[in-house]
Design a protein around this motif. Structure first.
Motif, PDB file in Angstrom:
ATOM      1  N   ASN A 133      65.124   1.968  23.252  1.00  0.00           N
ATOM      2  CA  ASN A 133      65.831   3.030  23.802  1.00  0.00           C
ATOM      3  C   ASN A 133      66.978   3.399  22.811  1.00  0.00           C
ATOM      4  OD1 ASN A 133      67.760   1.089  23.709  1.00  0.00           O
ATOM      5  ND2 ASN A 133      67.918   0.622  26.064  1.00  0.00           N
ATOM      6  N   MET A 134      67.750   4.218  23.075  1.00  0.00           N
ATOM      7  CA  MET A 134      68.940   4.858  22.368  1.00  0.00           C
ATOM      8  C   MET A 134      69.733   3.652  21.936  1.00  0.00           C
ATOM      9  SD  MET A 134      71.640   7.763  23.324  1.00  0.00           S
ATOM     10  CE  MET A 134      72.723   6.608  23.827  1.00  0.00           C
ATOM     11  N   GLU A 135      70.162   2.950  22.651  1.00  0.00           N
ATOM     12  CA  GLU A 135      71.295   2.058  22.338  1.00  0.00           C
ATOM     13  C   GLU A 135      70.982   1.238  21.327  1.00  0.00           C
ATOM     14  OE1 GLU A 135      70.698   3.198  25.456  1.00  0.00           O
ATOM     15  OE2 GLU A 135      72.519   4.065  26.341  1.00  0.00           O
TER      16      GLU A 135
ATOM     17  N   ILE B  80      68.601   1.346  19.213  1.00  0.00           N
ATOM     18  CA  ILE B  80      68.277   2.150  17.883  1.00  0.00           C
ATOM     19  C   ILE B  80      69.795   2.111  17.288  1.00  0.00           C
ATOM     20  CG2 ILE B  80      67.684   4.247  16.768  1.00  0.00           C
ATOM     21  CD1 ILE B  80      65.317   4.460  18.643  1.00  0.00           C
ATOM     22  N   GLN B  81      70.600   2.617  18.055  1.00  0.00           N
ATOM     23  CA  GLN B  81      71.887   3.163  17.642  1.00  0.00           C
ATOM     24  C   GLN B  81      72.636   1.738  16.978  1.00  0.00           C
ATOM     25  OE1 GLN B  81      73.564   5.120  21.259  1.00  0.00           O
ATOM     26  NE2 GLN B  81      73.848   6.910  19.990  1.00  0.00           N
TER      27      GLN B  81
ATOM     28  N   TYR C 254      59.868  10.049  22.653  1.00  0.00           N
ATOM     29  CA  TYR C 254      61.304   9.902  22.770  1.00  0.00           C
ATOM     30  C   TYR C 254      61.690   8.890  21.561  1.00  0.00           C
ATOM     31  CZ  TYR C 254      62.332  12.265  27.247  1.00  0.00           C
ATOM     32  OH  TYR C 254      62.871  13.190  27.904  1.00  0.00           O
TER      33      TYR C 254
ATOM     34  N   LYS D 235      61.503  11.028  18.183  1.00  0.00           N
ATOM     35  CA  LYS D 235      62.665  11.798  17.983  1.00  0.00           C
ATOM     36  C   LYS D 235      64.124  10.840  17.780  1.00  0.00           C
ATOM     37  CE  LYS D 235      60.444  15.546  18.386  1.00  0.00           C
ATOM     38  NZ  LYS D 235      60.530  16.172  16.944  1.00  0.00           N
ATOM     39  N   LEU D 236      64.085   9.815  18.522  1.00  0.00           N
ATOM     40  CA  LEU D 236      65.409   9.109  18.212  1.00  0.00           C
ATOM     41  C   LEU D 236      65.318   8.445  17.088  1.00  0.00           C
ATOM     42  CD1 LEU D 236      65.327   7.024  21.714  1.00  0.00           C
ATOM     43  CD2 LEU D 236      67.188   8.599  20.794  1.00  0.00           C
TER      44      LEU D 236
ATOM     45  N   ALA E 215      67.942   9.048  13.973  1.00  0.00           N
ATOM     46  CA  ALA E 215      68.524   7.961  13.221  1.00  0.00           C
ATOM     47  C   ALA E 215      68.642   8.266  11.728  1.00  0.00           C
ATOM     48  CB  ALA E 215      67.970   6.817  13.687  1.00  0.00           C
TER      49      ALA E 215
ATOM     50  N   ARG F 241      75.454  -2.153  23.257  1.00  0.00           N
ATOM     51  CA  ARG F 241      74.883  -1.618  21.869  1.00  0.00           C
ATOM     52  C   ARG F 241      75.888  -2.302  20.711  1.00  0.00           C
ATOM     53  NH1 ARG F 241      76.012   4.634  21.989  1.00  0.00           N
ATOM     54  NH2 ARG F 241      77.770   3.850  22.693  1.00  0.00           N
TER      55      ARG F 241
END
Ligand SMILES: O=C(COP(=O)(O)O)NO
Ligand SMILES: [Ca+2]
Ligand code: NA
Ligand SMILES: [Zn+2]
Length: 308
Positions: free
Chosen positions: A26-28, A30-31, A60, A63-64, A68, A287
């Protein structure tokens, strides 16, 4: 930029460090991983399992990762973890992945060679690199369940023959690690003699260590302190991972330590503020926990800091 692991592994091998390969969902996550690598100037492999593709949907995740790459300007590999078939490898290659793993290690030696060769031919025609696996890890890998008795360590002579016959770019080996949080019944130990034998027969050839999470006690305790129930979990001591990077291991796969860091932070935050129902309030600390854990891995375990 989005890169293959070719140059990353050449440099890692020459300087005896490993590149972290972190599973993303998910996004968090990856971040957190990417900000850690940015802070430490470390090359990075973001890897996607079949389970992650099902959870987040391929577009998704793609694209994430693109975000990055653009945001961090780091050399990032987008890698398929444990690809189960030629078809999923082809699909990811066609989707812009720069590296794929074909995991045919549960097939016969001959079958593993023939499937791997097919993936290598297609991948190389598109400038993509391939990781394969010889030997079997126990434990759970998303929906790949391997029982202890089926876990078979990598045979060094077979490894040399396998690489020669398939043209694969890196090889995941089984030397005692396993997936998940319950890696060893008794004392943790890896078969370093076997690793050194494989490295001797495959000089300058990048080896991959799966099941390399440590199951960090701080996160295990936090999880169990705030409602978790993960008794008796243990992973690979960090000094063993460091040692493996001295004998040809250039890629170290970490998923469980990410999961524990994230879960511990969320559990703690939910306990701390029962009135809160803003997800950002418990996802932001999660995160941060991931970021701090990945920085620790990069500097204290992998040695991949300041290697860009
Ligand atoms: O090998 C892994 C992850 O292993 P861990 O469960 O030890 O994080 N992914 O392919
Ligand atoms: Ca396998
Ligand atoms: Na992999
Ligand atoms: Zn794995």
């Amino acid at each position: 930029p989005l890169v293959t692991s070719k140059e990353l592994f050449t440099k890692a091998y020459a300087n005896k460090y490993a590149v972290g390969a972190f599973n993303v969902n998910n996004m968090e996550i990856i971040q957190g991983i990417v900000s850690a690598a940015k802070t430490e100037n470390a090359p990075l492999i973001l890897q996607v399992s079949a389970g992650a593709r099902k959870y987040a949907s391929p577009i998704y995740l793609r694209k994430l990762v693109e975000a990055a790459v653009e945001d961090s300007n780091l050399p990032i590999v987008l890698h398929l973890d444990h690809g189960e078939s030629f078809d999923i490898c082809k699909q990811c290659i066609d989707d812009g992945f720069t590296s794929v793993m074909i995991d045919a290690s549960h097939h016969s030696f001959e079958e593993n060679i023939s499937i791997t060769k097919k993936v290598v031919e297609y991948a190389h025609s598109k400038g993509v690199v391939v990781e394969a696996e010889l030997g079997r890890l126990a434990g759970v890998e998303d929906d790949v369940q391997v029982s202890e008795k089926d876990a078979i360590y990598t045979n060094p002579e077979q490894a040399a023959e396998f690489v020669q016959k398939t043209g694969v770019d890196s090889l995941a080996i089984a030397i005692g690690t396993s997936h998940g949080a319950y890696k060893f019944k008794g004392e943790p130990n890896l078969d370093f003699e076997r690793l050194q034998e494989i490295a001797k027969l495959l000089p300058n050839f990048p080896l991959v260590l799966h099941g390399a999470s440590t199951v960090l006690p701080e996160f295990l305790e936090l999880c169990n302190q705030y409602g978790g129930d993960i008794p008796g979990a243990q992973g690979v001591p960090e000094e063993m991972i460091r040692k493996a990077t001295q004998f040809g291991v250039c890629k170290v796969n970490i998923d469980t330590d990410l999961r524990l860091a994230m879960t511990a932070a969320v559990r703690k935050e939910l306990f701390a503020d029962p009135k809160n129902f803003d997800p950002r309030k418990y996802l932001a600390p999660a995160r941060t926990a991931i970021e701090e854990m990945v920085r620790h891995k990069i500097v204290n375990v992998l040695g991949s800091d300041n290697r860009i």
